[in-house]
Design an enzyme around this catalytic site. Sequence first.
Site, mmCIF file in Angstrom:
data_model
loop_
_atom_site.group_PDB
_atom_site.id
_atom_site.type_symbol
_atom_site.label_atom_id
_atom_site.label_comp_id
_atom_site.label_asym_id
_atom_site.label_seq_id
_atom_site.Cartn_x
_atom_site.Cartn_y
_atom_site.Cartn_z
ATOM 1 N N ASP A 1 7.706 -1.916 -7.362
ATOM 2 C CA ASP A 1 6.278 -1.821 -7.681
ATOM 3 C C ASP A 1 5.462 -2.691 -6.724
ATOM 4 O O ASP A 1 5.963 -3.683 -6.197
ATOM 5 C CB ASP A 1 6.057 -2.267 -9.140
ATOM 6 N N ASN B 1 3.320 -1.321 -4.096
ATOM 7 C CA ASN B 1 2.970 -0.736 -2.794
ATOM 8 C C ASN B 1 1.462 -0.641 -2.602
ATOM 9 O O ASN B 1 0.934 -0.919 -1.522
ATOM 10 C CB ASN B 1 3.542 0.683 -2.674
ATOM 11 N N ARG C 1 -0.965 -2.413 -4.083
ATOM 12 C CA ARG C 1 -1.584 -3.741 -3.905
ATOM 13 C C ARG C 1 -1.312 -4.291 -2.514
ATOM 14 O O ARG C 1 -2.163 -4.934 -1.906
ATOM 15 C CB ARG C 1 -1.066 -4.702 -4.985
ATOM 16 N N TRP C 2 -0.115 -4.038 -2.006
ATOM 17 C CA TRP C 2 0.238 -4.496 -0.649
ATOM 18 C C TRP C 2 -0.743 -3.902 0.367
ATOM 19 O O TRP C 2 -1.244 -4.615 1.243
ATOM 20 C CB TRP C 2 1.680 -4.071 -0.339
ATOM 21 N N HIS D 1 3.048 2.844 0.584
ATOM 22 C CA HIS D 1 4.213 3.656 0.213
ATOM 23 C C HIS D 1 5.142 3.842 1.409
ATOM 24 O O HIS D 1 6.363 3.846 1.266
ATOM 25 C CB HIS D 1 3.760 5.007 -0.346
ATOM 26 N N GLU E 1 5.228 9.830 -15.205
ATOM 27 C CA GLU E 1 3.845 9.393 -15.430
ATOM 28 C C GLU E 1 3.059 9.287 -14.121
ATOM 29 O O GLU E 1 1.830 9.320 -14.116
ATOM 30 C CB GLU E 1 3.829 8.039 -16.152
ATOM 31 N N ASN E 2 3.761 9.173 -13.005
ATOM 32 C CA ASN E 2 3.063 9.044 -11.721
ATOM 33 C C ASN E 2 2.318 10.332 -11.317
ATOM 34 O O ASN E 2 1.484 10.314 -10.416
ATOM 35 C CB ASN E 2 4.025 8.617 -10.597
ATOM 36 N N ARG F 1 -1.543 10.341 -11.013
ATOM 37 C CA ARG F 1 -2.293 9.765 -9.870
ATOM 38 C C ARG F 1 -3.084 10.855 -9.146
ATOM 39 O O ARG F 1 -2.823 12.043 -9.331
ATOM 40 C CB ARG F 1 -1.296 9.094 -8.924
HETATM 41 C C1 IPE Z 1 6.694 2.170 -12.175
HETATM 42 O O1 IPE Z 1 5.584 1.729 -11.491
HETATM 43 C C2 IPE Z 1 7.204 3.426 -11.527
HETATM 44 C C3 IPE Z 1 7.825 3.249 -10.222
HETATM 45 C C4 IPE Z 1 8.028 2.117 -9.617
HETATM 46 C C5 IPE Z 1 8.242 4.467 -9.574
HETATM 47 P P1 IPE Z 1 4.097 2.107 -11.985
HETATM 48 O O2 IPE Z 1 3.178 1.399 -11.072
HETATM 49 O O3 IPE Z 1 3.964 3.573 -12.097
HETATM 50 O O4 IPE Z 1 4.081 1.486 -13.444
HETATM 51 P P2 IPE Z 1 2.839 1.137 -14.390
HETATM 52 O O5 IPE Z 1 1.937 2.317 -14.383
HETATM 53 O O6 IPE Z 1 2.166 -0.069 -13.799
HETATM 54 O O7 IPE Z 1 3.461 0.834 -15.711
HETATM 55 C C1 IPE Z 2 5.055 1.623 -6.668
HETATM 56 O O1 IPE Z 2 3.885 1.061 -6.176
HETATM 57 C C2 IPE Z 2 5.266 3.020 -6.118
HETATM 58 C C3 IPE Z 2 5.107 4.085 -7.115
HETATM 59 C C4 IPE Z 2 4.919 3.917 -8.381
HETATM 60 C C5 IPE Z 2 5.161 5.450 -6.628
HETATM 61 P P1 IPE Z 2 2.465 1.327 -6.829
HETATM 62 O O2 IPE Z 2 1.837 2.475 -6.112
HETATM 63 O O3 IPE Z 2 2.558 1.465 -8.289
HETATM 64 O O4 IPE Z 2 1.711 -0.022 -6.451
HETATM 65 P P2 IPE Z 2 0.614 -0.771 -7.319
HETATM 66 O O5 IPE Z 2 1.217 -1.057 -8.652
HETATM 67 O O6 IPE Z 2 -0.570 0.146 -7.413
HETATM 68 O O7 IPE Z 2 0.331 -2.013 -6.533
HETATM 69 MG MG MG Z 3 2.431 0.111 -9.819
#
Ligand code: IPE
Ligand code: IPE
Ligand code: MG
Length: 256
Positions: free
Chosen positions: A28, A30, A32-33, A45, A75-76, A79
């Site tokens: 988790d 990516n 924010r980075w 990503h 759940e992704n 997005r």
């Molecule tokens: C969890 O990260 C899913 C993956 C790392 C693939 P999310 O960023 O989707 O989780 P939530 O929404 O903060 O719980």
């Molecule tokens: C994890 O990074 C990757 C996926 C869930 C696909 P995020 O995209 O959730 O990164 P943050 O949580 O928004 O920083």
């Molecule tokens: Mg995340």
Amino acid sequence: MEQKRKATAERLGVPPELMPRHLAIIMDGNGRWAQRRGLPRYEGHGQGARTAEMISLRCVDLGIESVTLYVFSLENWKRPQAEIDALMHIYSGYLVSIRQSLMENNVRFVHLGRVDGLPASVTDALRGTGELTGDNTGMVLAMALNYGGRAEVVDATRDIARRVRNGELQVEDIDEQCVSDHLYTKGLADPDLLIRTANELRVSNFLLWQISYSEFYVTDTLWPDFDQATLEKAMIAYARRDRRFGAIHTEPSSRG
Ligand code: IPE
Ligand code: IPE
Ligand code: MG
């Protein structure tokens, strides 16, 4: 692999039996980075995918038996479409580009999750990489992509119900082993250590059944910045944990 485990344990100063065999990672942070650098999220990503490849190979060197990476949750799909498209593009390229190093390192790739809903470029790449590496006998690299822990239990329940209806299975024979054998992770040991990056204290629907006794390690490092040193810190912390599995210890701990 045993040789590598022993060498790593010695270097880290931990007993070899306290090295994790199955490591699971919620990758988790990516987004924010990228945000912190004023970059679009997809750059995070892309960097995250490079980190995933590097860490998988470090795990081979460390003598870890299986690594499960949480790549994309059900759940992704909530997005924005542009971010989903960028992710799918990264996955289809990534799953092909890692093939050579998986073969060179004797790594077997497995997909955990649903196939329905993914673009053909990704399902083809998942299938191709799984088939190509299917006979490898070294580390297992499992990627949870289009994965949900509850959906996995639903899919297992449907499979079991079908087998009961067909007369292949008796209701009385449904036990914990039977349920485990119908999950996407069949044949894989449960994770010993679950790492989550980017400092979130939640499971986000990952491996709900399998992590019942896993040890958690949360780091504020964002996934693209995760490195071998952070991984080793987590492994040392894991070796210091007292895994009781509900019992109490009657002998002095070997951890000193
Ligand atoms: C969890 O990260 C899913 C993956 C790392 C693939 P999310 O960023 O989707 O989780 P939530 O929404 O903060 O719980
Ligand atoms: C994890 O990074 C990757 C996926 C869930 C696909 P995020 O995209 O959730 O990164 P943050 O949580 O928004 O920083
Ligand atoms: Mg995340």
